[in-house]
Design a protein around this motif. Structure first.
Motif, PDB file in Angstrom:
ATOM      1  N   MET A  77      35.441  30.003  35.336  1.00  0.00           N
ATOM      2  CA  MET A  77      36.273  30.331  34.434  1.00  0.00           C
ATOM      3  C   MET A  77      36.410  32.197  34.385  1.00  0.00           C
ATOM      4  O   MET A  77      37.153  32.481  33.762  1.00  0.00           O
ATOM      5  CB  MET A  77      35.565  30.088  33.085  1.00  0.00           C
ATOM      6  CG  MET A  77      35.364  28.593  32.795  1.00  0.00           C
ATOM      7  SD  MET A  77      36.957  27.711  32.690  1.00  0.00           S
ATOM      8  CE  MET A  77      37.050  27.098  34.453  1.00  0.00           C
ATOM      9  N   ARG A  78      35.426  32.784  34.692  1.00  0.00           N
ATOM     10  CA  ARG A  78      35.653  34.172  34.784  1.00  0.00           C
ATOM     11  C   ARG A  78      36.579  34.511  35.645  1.00  0.00           C
ATOM     12  O   ARG A  78      37.277  35.568  35.690  1.00  0.00           O
ATOM     13  CB  ARG A  78      34.006  34.959  34.983  1.00  0.00           C
ATOM     14  CG  ARG A  78      34.199  36.185  34.719  1.00  0.00           C
ATOM     15  CD  ARG A  78      32.843  36.940  34.846  1.00  0.00           C
ATOM     16  NE  ARG A  78      31.958  36.301  33.950  1.00  0.00           N
ATOM     17  CZ  ARG A  78      30.540  35.653  34.441  1.00  0.00           C
ATOM     18  NH1 ARG A  78      30.199  35.656  35.797  1.00  0.00           N
ATOM     19  NH2 ARG A  78      29.865  35.067  33.717  1.00  0.00           N
ATOM     20  N   MET A  79      36.693  33.669  36.933  1.00  0.00           N
ATOM     21  CA  MET A  79      37.698  34.265  37.992  1.00  0.00           C
ATOM     22  C   MET A  79      39.142  33.854  37.133  1.00  0.00           C
ATOM     23  O   MET A  79      40.052  34.518  37.641  1.00  0.00           O
ATOM     24  CB  MET A  79      37.536  33.187  38.829  1.00  0.00           C
ATOM     25  CG  MET A  79      36.104  33.591  40.031  1.00  0.00           C
ATOM     26  SD  MET A  79      35.934  32.585  41.339  1.00  0.00           S
ATOM     27  CE  MET A  79      34.365  33.437  42.265  1.00  0.00           C
ATOM     28  N   GLN A  87      39.778  40.585  46.297  1.00  0.00           N
ATOM     29  CA  GLN A  87      38.480  41.550  46.095  1.00  0.00           C
ATOM     30  C   GLN A  87      37.839  41.236  44.883  1.00  0.00           C
ATOM     31  O   GLN A  87      36.768  41.340  44.578  1.00  0.00           O
ATOM     32  CB  GLN A  87      38.938  42.942  46.112  1.00  0.00           C
ATOM     33  CG  GLN A  87      39.614  43.549  47.536  1.00  0.00           C
ATOM     34  CD  GLN A  87      38.611  43.549  48.534  1.00  0.00           C
ATOM     35  OE1 GLN A  87      37.388  43.655  48.238  1.00  0.00           O
ATOM     36  NE2 GLN A  87      39.095  43.052  49.680  1.00  0.00           N
ATOM     37  N   LEU A  88      38.731  41.069  43.728  1.00  0.00           N
ATOM     38  CA  LEU A  88      37.885  40.866  42.329  1.00  0.00           C
ATOM     39  C   LEU A  88      37.464  39.566  42.361  1.00  0.00           C
ATOM     40  O   LEU A  88      36.181  39.483  41.913  1.00  0.00           O
ATOM     41  CB  LEU A  88      39.186  40.872  41.332  1.00  0.00           C
ATOM     42  CG  LEU A  88      38.755  40.398  39.933  1.00  0.00           C
ATOM     43  CD1 LEU A  88      38.002  41.764  39.354  1.00  0.00           C
ATOM     44  CD2 LEU A  88      40.090  40.424  39.126  1.00  0.00           C
ATOM     45  N   LEU A  89      37.901  38.588  42.886  1.00  0.00           N
ATOM     46  CA  LEU A  89      37.166  37.293  42.889  1.00  0.00           C
ATOM     47  C   LEU A  89      35.842  37.420  43.930  1.00  0.00           C
ATOM     48  O   LEU A  89      34.910  36.613  43.549  1.00  0.00           O
ATOM     49  CB  LEU A  89      38.353  36.025  43.693  1.00  0.00           C
ATOM     50  CG  LEU A  89      39.467  35.946  42.863  1.00  0.00           C
ATOM     51  CD1 LEU A  89      40.075  34.675  43.596  1.00  0.00           C
ATOM     52  CD2 LEU A  89      38.994  35.171  41.618  1.00  0.00           C
ATOM     53  N   TYR A  90      35.870  38.133  44.952  1.00  0.00           N
ATOM     54  CA  TYR A  90      34.710  38.200  45.580  1.00  0.00           C
ATOM     55  C   TYR A  90      33.432  39.055  44.517  1.00  0.00           C
ATOM     56  O   TYR A  90      32.267  38.535  44.874  1.00  0.00           O
ATOM     57  CB  TYR A  90      34.798  38.906  46.954  1.00  0.00           C
ATOM     58  CG  TYR A  90      33.795  39.178  47.725  1.00  0.00           C
ATOM     59  CD1 TYR A  90      33.415  38.390  48.790  1.00  0.00           C
ATOM     60  CD2 TYR A  90      32.756  40.084  47.644  1.00  0.00           C
ATOM     61  CE1 TYR A  90      32.334  38.173  49.681  1.00  0.00           C
ATOM     62  CE2 TYR A  90      31.585  40.315  48.441  1.00  0.00           C
ATOM     63  CZ  TYR A  90      31.499  39.464  49.449  1.00  0.00           C
ATOM     64  OH  TYR A  90      30.236  39.650  50.099  1.00  0.00           O
ATOM     65  N   GLN A  91      34.106  39.881  43.938  1.00  0.00           N
ATOM     66  CA  GLN A  91      32.791  40.532  43.227  1.00  0.00           C
ATOM     67  C   GLN A  91      32.281  39.499  42.070  1.00  0.00           C
ATOM     68  O   GLN A  91      31.203  39.628  41.847  1.00  0.00           O
ATOM     69  CB  GLN A  91      33.602  41.886  42.598  1.00  0.00           C
ATOM     70  CG  GLN A  91      32.666  42.948  42.023  1.00  0.00           C
ATOM     71  CD  GLN A  91      31.782  43.589  43.182  1.00  0.00           C
ATOM     72  OE1 GLN A  91      32.117  43.569  44.357  1.00  0.00           O
ATOM     73  NE2 GLN A  91      30.511  44.085  42.849  1.00  0.00           N
ATOM     74  N   LEU A 102      36.127  33.772  50.808  1.00  0.00           N
ATOM     75  CA  LEU A 102      36.824  34.997  50.320  1.00  0.00           C
ATOM     76  C   LEU A 102      36.721  36.326  51.309  1.00  0.00           C
ATOM     77  O   LEU A 102      37.618  36.781  51.561  1.00  0.00           O
ATOM     78  CB  LEU A 102      36.165  35.575  49.080  1.00  0.00           C
ATOM     79  CG  LEU A 102      36.383  34.188  47.761  1.00  0.00           C
ATOM     80  CD1 LEU A 102      35.646  34.867  46.721  1.00  0.00           C
ATOM     81  CD2 LEU A 102      37.948  34.299  47.309  1.00  0.00           C
ATOM     82  N   GLN A 103      35.707  36.347  51.905  1.00  0.00           N
ATOM     83  CA  GLN A 103      35.599  37.432  52.745  1.00  0.00           C
ATOM     84  C   GLN A 103      36.440  37.261  54.100  1.00  0.00           C
ATOM     85  O   GLN A 103      37.064  38.028  54.622  1.00  0.00           O
ATOM     86  CB  GLN A 103      33.721  37.462  53.475  1.00  0.00           C
ATOM     87  CG  GLN A 103      33.727  38.807  54.379  1.00  0.00           C
ATOM     88  CD  GLN A 103      33.723  38.243  55.890  1.00  0.00           C
ATOM     89  OE1 GLN A 103      33.562  37.021  56.049  1.00  0.00           O
ATOM     90  NE2 GLN A 103      34.247  39.161  56.771  1.00  0.00           N
ATOM     91  N   GLN A 104      36.408  36.028  54.568  1.00  0.00           N
ATOM     92  CA  GLN A 104      37.291  35.666  55.672  1.00  0.00           C
ATOM     93  C   GLN A 104      38.602  35.946  55.212  1.00  0.00           C
ATOM     94  O   GLN A 104      39.656  36.426  55.934  1.00  0.00           O
ATOM     95  CB  GLN A 104      37.249  34.305  56.148  1.00  0.00           C
ATOM     96  CG  GLN A 104      35.908  33.946  56.644  1.00  0.00           C
ATOM     97  CD  GLN A 104      35.357  32.489  57.083  1.00  0.00           C
ATOM     98  OE1 GLN A 104      36.464  32.009  57.621  1.00  0.00           O
ATOM     99  NE2 GLN A 104      34.248  32.130  56.784  1.00  0.00           N
ATOM    100  N   LEU A 134      29.992  37.354  43.660  1.00  0.00           N
ATOM    101  CA  LEU A 134      28.934  37.895  44.056  1.00  0.00           C
ATOM    102  C   LEU A 134      27.916  38.058  42.657  1.00  0.00           C
ATOM    103  O   LEU A 134      26.472  37.845  42.627  1.00  0.00           O
ATOM    104  CB  LEU A 134      29.038  39.299  44.691  1.00  0.00           C
ATOM    105  CG  LEU A 134      28.086  39.946  45.327  1.00  0.00           C
ATOM    106  CD1 LEU A 134      27.673  38.966  46.663  1.00  0.00           C
ATOM    107  CD2 LEU A 134      28.191  41.223  45.940  1.00  0.00           C
ATOM    108  N   HIS A 135      28.574  38.543  41.641  1.00  0.00           N
ATOM    109  CA  HIS A 135      27.814  38.616  40.281  1.00  0.00           C
ATOM    110  C   HIS A 135      27.341  37.281  39.752  1.00  0.00           C
ATOM    111  O   HIS A 135      26.150  36.975  39.245  1.00  0.00           O
ATOM    112  CB  HIS A 135      28.547  39.277  39.185  1.00  0.00           C
ATOM    113  CG  HIS A 135      28.716  40.864  39.484  1.00  0.00           C
ATOM    114  ND1 HIS A 135      27.755  41.626  39.020  1.00  0.00           N
ATOM    115  CD2 HIS A 135      29.494  41.584  40.135  1.00  0.00           C
ATOM    116  CE1 HIS A 135      28.142  42.566  39.286  1.00  0.00           C
ATOM    117  NE2 HIS A 135      29.141  42.779  39.877  1.00  0.00           N
ATOM    118  N   GLY A 136      28.332  36.224  40.033  1.00  0.00           N
ATOM    119  CA  GLY A 136      27.945  34.774  39.599  1.00  0.00           C
ATOM    120  C   GLY A 136      26.482  34.374  40.427  1.00  0.00           C
ATOM    121  O   GLY A 136      25.781  33.628  39.660  1.00  0.00           O
TER     122      GLY A 136
END
Length: 569
Positions: free
Chosen positions: A352-354, A324-328, A289-291, A331-333
């Protein structure tokens, strides 16, 4: 003969063989060649980056029988004994096991004596930060005024724990973590020398798992060779590390793009069946995701990953805000994985949250989405004259149920297509016939822009754009030349889409210079700046007119610093 591990067999024996750390090598080589030698050196850095290796090469350079230089011969008695760990004048101490002050005093008792064999007596103290305070105090005097034949070489992974009195008496060299390409290239070179077959992707995974440590990489390489039966393959490395292959990672990202929950759970089940470590899977997902985010914001960056073509394609299809949302979320997951019932369920819940928090696909044009109508006009909510009341009543009888519903609930119902004669009966003729409708004019431009839901560059573009004129379905806007970088294709497209949705019409935005026939309207940014300036002036005046402040000024001979005054909302 017993097997010698790769980390010891291929330990560098000269500065030329050291991988990376050029900033440290340059200082050491120049100091040796120019005979500018300090009496104490401190090598700091994470594990496995070459601290003690550099210290041993430096000690060999000091005591080579050919003379002090950055290129020891490697064949004389001093060099061979240093390489084999048998040089009598190289005293290596593990500070972690000799922390007491008595150990340090015993060590320093022999400092005053000349070296037995070499040119210098070298004390190499590893993990020096483990010494006690008393040991540091005992070492301090000797370190401050050492005999000319003594050199101190300190190595530590935590230099912050050393007293400043010790640090100030040492030349400090901070060794950096090695890059992925440096580690993978070195592993490839070693395997070529060992005549062992290896796949490039497997070496990249080993380099990533080493986390900047060459010693860890060589240890993992030893393990991979044994696990793969004499070969280093991608599949064996994935199984050994519990990591995820690039193909599986791309499938997960593709399922997220298509919002395919069934495919995501299938990939998670396959990873669990293969015994993958979900902590490692999270690391790979975060890295991907960062890439992707980097490719979206810096598209001209040279690719460094083997899967860059797939990631480049995904970067073009994903929305930057979604990445950006998926990365966050990932990270929390990863952070909450230890609290889940089991690692797989925690990973599934993150996937599922993604899916749940991704922006939904906008409805098609033919689906008649609900649009928020503008504020109700005066004739609808006020008591009209008798003649106007008759007109309104006749309209309500003859109109369709959809129009009736729009008049009753203007906030949720679709905007009715009111006929021109109805508009003429209810409100005066617009002054500017070039405007698309009464919903867009220079007077209410800033109010409409303030109600749009935009982000990033599109938000800044909207706030700094001024309405010039409207012709047919085209909206002409002007933007200051110094803010031209805001008008990217992506930001203009988002502003056009949001404005069209707000007004319920398909509009086209045209950014051009202001027409001499029309007066350029205000911008939301200018209005807010003017309002802020008025608030600031009112706050300054209220402070100056405050009797309490006046008393304080007179009592303490004080003055008011106006730039420190901030208005309170």
């Amino acid at each position: 003969m017993s097997y010698l591990v790769l980390a010891r067999k291929w330990r560098p024996k000269s500065f030329e063989e050291v991988v990376g750390q050029q900033h440290v090598l340059r200082a050491l080589i120049n100091g040796l060649d120019q005979n500018r030698l300090h009496h104490a050196f401190l090598f700091s850095g994470t594990r496995g980056v070459g601290k003690t290796t550099l210290a041993r090469i430096f000690a060999k350079s000091l005591n080579c029988e050919q003379g002090v230089s950055s290129t020891p011969c490697g064949v004389c008695q001093s060099c061979t004994e240093v390489d084999s760990g048998r040089f009598v004048d190289l005293i290596e101490v593990d500070a972690a096991s000799r922390t007491k002050v008595d150990d340090t005093r015993e060590l320093l008792d022999n400092v005053q004596y000349a070296p037995s064999q070499g040119r210098y007596k070298v004390y190499l103290i590893d993990e020096v930060h483990m010494l006690s305070t008393s040991s540091f105090n005992a070492l301090l005097k000797t370190l401050e005024e050492p005999p000319p034949h003594v050199k101190f070489l300190f190595a530590t992974t935590d230099p912050q724990k050393l007293p400043v009195t010790i640090l100030s008496r040492c030349l400090q060299f901070n060794l950096r973590r090695l890059e992925l390409t440096q580690i993978s290239d070195h592993l490839r070179y070693l395997l070529e020398q060992e005549t062992i077959k290896a796949e490039p992707e497997a070496l990249e995974q080993l380099a990533r798992a080493a986390d900047g440590s060459m010693r860890d990489a060589l240890s993992l390489l030893d393990q991979a060779i044994a696990f793969g039966g004499g070969e280093v393959t991608s599949e064996s490395v994935f199984q050994m590390l519990g990591s995820i292959s690039q193909d599986q990672l791309i499938l997960i990202l593709d399922a997220l793009l298509k919002q395919d929950g069934k495919a995501l759970l299938a990939q998670s089940a396959e990873l669990a069946a293969l015994g993958r470590d979900f902590h490692v899977v999270f690391d790979f997902l975060l890295s991907a995701l960062q890439q992707i985010a980097t490719l979206q914001l810096v598209p001209d960056l040279e690719p460094v990953e083997a899967n860059s073509p797939q990631l480049t394609e995904l970067a073009a299809q994903f929305d930057p805000e979604t990445i950006q949302l998926l990365y966050q979320i990932a990270l929390h997951g990863k952070r909450d994985l230890s609290w889940a019932a089991d690692p797989k369920s925690g990973f599934d819940m993150t996937l599922m949250r993604m899916l749940s928090f991704q922006p939904t696909t906008p409805p098609e044009v033919g689906d008649e989405p609900l649009k928020k109508s503008p504020p109700p006009r005066k004739p609808v909510v006020s008591s009209p004259p008798a003649s106007e009341a008759m007109t309104t009543k006749s309209v309500s009888v003859s109109t369709s149920p959809a129009v009736k519903q729009a008049l009753i609930e203007p906030d949720i119902a679709p905007k009715p297509q009111i006929k021109p004669d109805v508009i003429a009966a209810n409100e005066p003729e617009p002054i500017d016939n070039t405007l698309i409708s009464v919903d867009l004019s220079p007077a209410n431009w800033t109010q409409i822009i303030a109600e749009l839901k935009l982000s990033a560059l599109a938000h800044q573009l909207a706030e700094n754009s001024a309405l010039v004129k409207c012709e047919q379905q085209s909206v002409y806007l002007s933007l200051s030349p110094e803010l031209g970088h805001l008008a990217t294709d992506n930001s203009k497209q988002k502003l056009q889409k949001a404005l069209s949705k707000k007004l319920g019409q398909d509009l086209k935005l045209v950014f051009a210079d202001a027409d001499t026939t029309f007066e350029t309207g205000p911008t939301l940014a200018v209005e807010r700046a003017e309002q802020q300036a008025v608030k600031q002036q009112q706050a300054i005046e209220s402070i100056h007119n405050d009797p309490t402040v006046e008393i304080i000024k007179n009592t303490f001979n004080a003055r008011i610093i106006e730039h420190s005054i901030k208005p309170i909302d």
